[in-house]
Design a protein around this motif. Sequence first.
Motif, PDB file in Angstrom:
ATOM      1  N   ILE A 145       0.815  -1.207   0.064  1.00 53.34           N
ATOM      2  CA  ILE A 145      -0.013  -0.058   0.144  1.00 53.34           C
ATOM      3  C   ILE A 145       0.919   1.320   0.033  1.00 53.34           C
ATOM      4  O   ILE A 145       0.485   2.330  -0.856  1.00 53.34           O
ATOM      5  CB  ILE A 145      -1.092   0.057   1.362  1.00 53.34           C
ATOM      6  CG1 ILE A 145      -1.922  -1.112   0.983  1.00 53.34           C
ATOM      7  CG2 ILE A 145      -1.525   1.426   1.352  1.00 53.34           C
ATOM      8  CD1 ILE A 145      -2.772  -1.423   2.266  1.00 53.34           C
ATOM      9  N   HIS A 170      -1.936   1.377  -8.982  1.00 54.51           N
ATOM     10  CA  HIS A 170      -3.179   1.063  -8.295  1.00 54.51           C
ATOM     11  C   HIS A 170      -3.190  -0.418  -7.951  1.00 54.51           C
ATOM     12  O   HIS A 170      -3.805  -1.035  -6.903  1.00 54.51           O
ATOM     13  CB  HIS A 170      -4.449   1.104  -9.172  1.00 54.51           C
ATOM     14  CG  HIS A 170      -5.794   0.668  -8.505  1.00 54.51           C
ATOM     15  ND1 HIS A 170      -6.277   1.576  -7.570  1.00 54.51           N
ATOM     16  CD2 HIS A 170      -6.500  -0.231  -8.497  1.00 54.51           C
ATOM     17  CE1 HIS A 170      -7.326   1.022  -7.316  1.00 54.51           C
ATOM     18  NE2 HIS A 170      -7.389  -0.206  -7.831  1.00 54.51           N
ATOM     19  N   LEU A 196      -1.507  -1.045  -4.558  1.00 56.14           N
ATOM     20  CA  LEU A 196      -2.853  -0.800  -3.537  1.00 56.14           C
ATOM     21  C   LEU A 196      -3.828  -2.111  -3.390  1.00 56.14           C
ATOM     22  O   LEU A 196      -4.304  -2.448  -2.323  1.00 56.14           O
ATOM     23  CB  LEU A 196      -3.625   0.595  -3.774  1.00 56.14           C
ATOM     24  CG  LEU A 196      -2.982   1.694  -3.810  1.00 56.14           C
ATOM     25  CD1 LEU A 196      -3.782   2.920  -4.258  1.00 56.14           C
ATOM     26  CD2 LEU A 196      -2.425   2.101  -2.451  1.00 56.14           C
TER      27      LEU A 196
END
Length: 579
Positions: free
Chosen positions: A116, A287, A290
């Motif tokens: 993350i 992304h 994440l």
Amino acid sequence: MLLSRWLPGLANLLQYRREWFRYDLQAGLSVAAVQIPIAIAYAQIVGLPPQYGLYACVLPMMVYALVGSSRQLMVGPDAATCAMVAGAIAPLALGDPERLAQLAVIVTVLVGLMLIGAGIARAGFIASFFSRPILIGYLNGIGLSLLAGQLGKVLGYKIEGEGFILSLLNMLQRLGETHLPTLAIGVGALALLIWLPRRFARLPAALVTVAIATLCVGVLGLDSRGVSVLGPIPSGMPQLSWPQTNLAELKSLLRDALGIATVSFCSAMLTARSFAARNGYTINANHEFLALGVSNIAAGVSSGFAISGADSRTAVNSMVGGKSQLVGIIAALVIALILLFFTAPMAWIPQAALGAVLLMAGWGLIDIQAMRVIRKLSRFEFWLCVLTTLGVIGVGVLPGIIVAVLLAILRLLKSIYQPTDAVLGWVRGIEGQVDISQYPQARTLAGLVVYRFDDAILFFNADYFKARLLEAVEREPEPRAVLFVAEAVTSIDVSGIVALREVRDTLLARGIVLAIARPHGTFLRMLVRSGLARELEQRLLFASVRAGIRAYRVWRNQLQREALKEPGRAGAAQQPSHD
């Protein structure tokens, strides 16, 4: 817009088409059928009971289906990450199964947090540092380690010793202890795993093989004859919890978590990008950091272990025709139902069958054909691939990869330190300039050295640039001018400017003029800021090589005319001007 940015999977599901459901249902059932035996087998790589492999599937698959951007990627236990998790937690657990499970949760959550953090920092470029040869070498090493570690399950005894070499030696020393009924189950399972995909491509080979092996054990009572089975598996879903730890453990696990996070992300991105390209869409690497991070945290808090993109299950999803992220949700629900109501039959699964599944997984990671292609294209990258494999099986996964990456970076630095360069000439019938070392028949202009340097001029290669240019001048019988072609020089720093000024002064002291063709970008801005452009009086900066050569011809002809009028007059101090 905000939803599609942060939860692309959910945004896609909100626009779901009814006609997709039939394909997604079939794909979800197929993925679950493949995921269940593989997850149980991979739990054993980590050293955990079989139910923990299923725990690592349910919540992570649901989370990724909502957060991930890939429509085909299935997340779950992965052979490479499982091997790395085992290497990280086994020394700290000291043989305590309960502590092993707790440490697996801790390292998995750390992996998730790192992923993350990398996504927030927009560190998707990290995947580029793992070149294809390094990844192939790493997977080959993991595959060989799996083969050495799982052969004992098929032979019927536990292999002692850590690492590929010690495991292999121990196995060879104890061949006389082979348990024949276990070997029969293992060899039969291997035969089915090889034959079924060739004959019935759409069948979940792993599930069918494990089911047949389990049926044989139950019907023939092979467990009473010494064939090892899984034993009772607790039913129900795991309780969400966070284990206790201390600072010393966290420090030890942080380093391993970084390696697991990097390898997990690179493995998942390779799979996601491959299938996205096949289906006509793109993947956002930042992304995906994440999405994979949140999925790993979901695995950790649900008592699982680190997960990654699962290439075999993703391939099943694509083959069956899954249309959306609903496939992952369906597969997760099927696995949850198995955990709640159907764990009793799993107690009869023979360890030899799971060992056979892992042997096939290990063999599937080894890519000999890719190594042949790499060897044909680049000997250095071939040996880099081999070194990565040897590092992984010799000194461990993370140290092996770090050594390979450092070698790749050192080679890159060497190529920047000593980039290609050329003295240019012309060949009739070929457009533009050519390297005279490659074309001995190339024509040049007497007295003019046209020199090209093919990279930035920075502090670590500035002296090399200076030496190479002056060497090129030495090879010209009677040099009068140098035209430095700077089109490939994307940047120059202070050390580079100093070196360029020293080259100019050295040449001037010998009566040789330095001109520059095609300066641009940062290089041109640094010439202006440093005052070197002003010192050259703009008369020696040319927009093209042709303009520089035309100016040299005019200047040379002018010198020749003046020499005829005034014999003995030195014309070298004069400078060519624009035509």
